[in-house]
Write an enzyme that holds these catalytic residues in place. Structure first.
Site, PDB file in Angstrom:
ATOM      1  CB  ALA A 114     -28.090  19.798 -63.575  1.00 21.58           C
ATOM      2  CB  VAL A 115     -28.470  22.332 -59.267  1.00 16.78           C
ATOM      3  CG1 VAL A 115     -28.522  23.776 -58.207  1.00 16.78           C
ATOM      4  CG2 VAL A 115     -29.959  22.070 -59.128  1.00 16.78           C
TER       5      VAL A 115
ATOM      6  CB  SER B 212     -37.717  15.769 -49.640  1.00 16.51           C
ATOM      7  OG  SER B 212     -36.998  14.651 -49.000  1.00 16.51           O
TER       8      SER B 212
ATOM      9  CG  ASP C 136     -41.719   4.407 -53.440  1.00 17.64           C
ATOM     10  OD1 ASP C 136     -40.909   3.160 -53.411  1.00 17.64           O
ATOM     11  OD2 ASP C 136     -41.811   4.665 -52.055  1.00 17.64           O
TER      12      ASP C 136
ATOM     13  CG  MET D 191     -37.572  -0.899 -51.899  1.00 16.95           C
ATOM     14  SD  MET D 191     -36.365   0.704 -51.658  1.00 16.95           S
ATOM     15  CE  MET D 191     -35.290  -0.029 -50.303  1.00 16.95           C
TER      16      MET D 191
ATOM     17  CG  ASN E 275     -39.885 -20.273 -64.195  1.00 16.85           C
ATOM     18  OD1 ASN E 275     -40.650 -19.241 -64.203  1.00 16.85           O
ATOM     19  ND2 ASN E 275     -39.352 -20.781 -65.514  1.00 16.85           N
TER      20      ASN E 275
ATOM     21  NE  ARG F 144     -33.961   3.552 -50.216  1.00 10.26           N
ATOM     22  CZ  ARG F 144     -34.958   4.323 -50.663  1.00 10.26           C
ATOM     23  NH1 ARG F 144     -35.024   5.306 -51.578  1.00 10.26           N
ATOM     24  NH2 ARG F 144     -36.169   4.317 -49.859  1.00 10.26           N
TER      25      ARG F 144
END
EC number: 2.7.1.11
Length: 319
Positions: A22-23, A105, A128, A170, A216, A253
């Site tokens: 997009a950028v 970042s 996250d 994570m 379970n 990821r």
């Protein structure tokens, strides 16, 4: 403004490529020269730049990871490292920088502006979902779908063997992934950094479920709350039978981004270029409600994002 650059930094997140696309394409449509920075801030320091044309980003929206590659750069954490990066930016005539990544970042982007007046705009991309002032970050929806799919498969084998499975996901400082995954999969317990765990109560709950005929048990634990092995030791001691551990790790990821992540990334990429063209810099593109807004980077990073405690209680009641 005639020349801008884009980089991806820190942990990769599904949808980063869509944001890059997009950028590049929106920038080119507005007469800008767009430079891709390889390997995040390491590439910025080293001058590892490549000119990106319209055709160079064809077909990348559906790809996981980042075509620009990424890294965690210790050198950039120093004033000397950031000065080298700023010199490269100025040397190549770059007038604006789009940074796609998480907390570290975005902090780096702010420091480039604060120390060297480099016009920067940040795009939050982290599985996250721990960045303040934005409802959602790029990569979160894809990650949740990956975790949900894995847990559903584990429930099949857990039922077959009448076992308890502990699934580590994570989330070093945030329990968002664990909470949402636990909610949508009906996990018996969710262990997150934000809420202390009582192992005795947890064991009693699992045993009570067994007495009621449930065959379970799924316990989802965020890596920042405890290791799956620690949870297993505590539970096995109290419930009297063996558990099984699955650590999903970096599979969370990867993968092709969902439609939701693609849309968010594409929209944020466009908004980031608009912000640079408008001269509104040192800001992060945020999703609030159904609207994209521009917020000061440090205001976003200094706003603590916590999980929804009510949702946590609902997940417990519905399990």
């Amino acid at each position: 403004m005639k020349k801008i650059a884009v980089l991806t930094s820190g942990g990769d997140a599904p949808g980063m490529n869509a944001a890059v696309r997009a950028v590049v394409r929106y920038g080119v449509r507005h007469g800008l020269e767009v430079i891709g920075v390889r390997r995040g801030y390491s590439g910025l320091i080293d001058g590892d730049f490549v000119k990106l044309e319209y055709k160079d980003v064809a077909g990348i929206t559906e790809k996981g990871g980042t075509i620009l590659r990424t890294s965690r750069c210790e050198e950039f954490k120093t004033e000397e490292g950031r000065e080298l990066a700023a010199k490269q930016i100025k040397k190549h005539g770059i007038e604006g920088l789009v940074v796609i990544g998480g907390e570290g970042s975005l902090t780096g982007a702010h420091l480039l502006y604060e120390e060297h007046k480099i016009p920067v705009v940040g795009i939050p991309a982290t599985i996250d979902n721990d960045i303040g002032l934005t409802d959602m970050c790029i990569g979160v929806d894809t990650c949740l779908n990956t975790v949900m799919d894995a847990v559903q498969k584990l429930k099949d084998t857990a039922s077959s063997h009448e076992r308890a499975f502990i699934v580590e996901v994570m989330g070093r400082h945030s329990g968002y992934i664990a909470l949402m995954a636990g909610l949508v999969t009906g996990a018996e317990a969710i262990i997150v950094p934000e809420i202390p765990v009582d192992y005795s109560q947890l064991a009693d709950r699992i045993l009570e479920e067994r007495r009621r005929g449930k065959i379970n048990s799924i316990i989802i634990v965020a890596e920042g709350a405890a290791s799956a092995y620690t949870v297993a030791r505590h539970l096995e001691y109290r419930i009297g039978y063996e558990t099984r551990i699955t650590i999903l790790g970096h599979v969370q990821r990867g993968g092709s981004p969902t439609a939701s992540d693609r849309r968010l990334a594409l929209s944020m990429g466009v908004e980031a270029v608009d912000a640079l063209l408008d001269g509104e810099v040192d800001v992060m593109i945020a999703l609030q409600g159904n609207k994209l807004v521009r917020v000061p980077i440090m205001e976003a990073l200094s706003t603590k994002k916590t999980i929804d405690k009510k949702l946590y209680e609902i997940a417990y009641m519905l399990s």
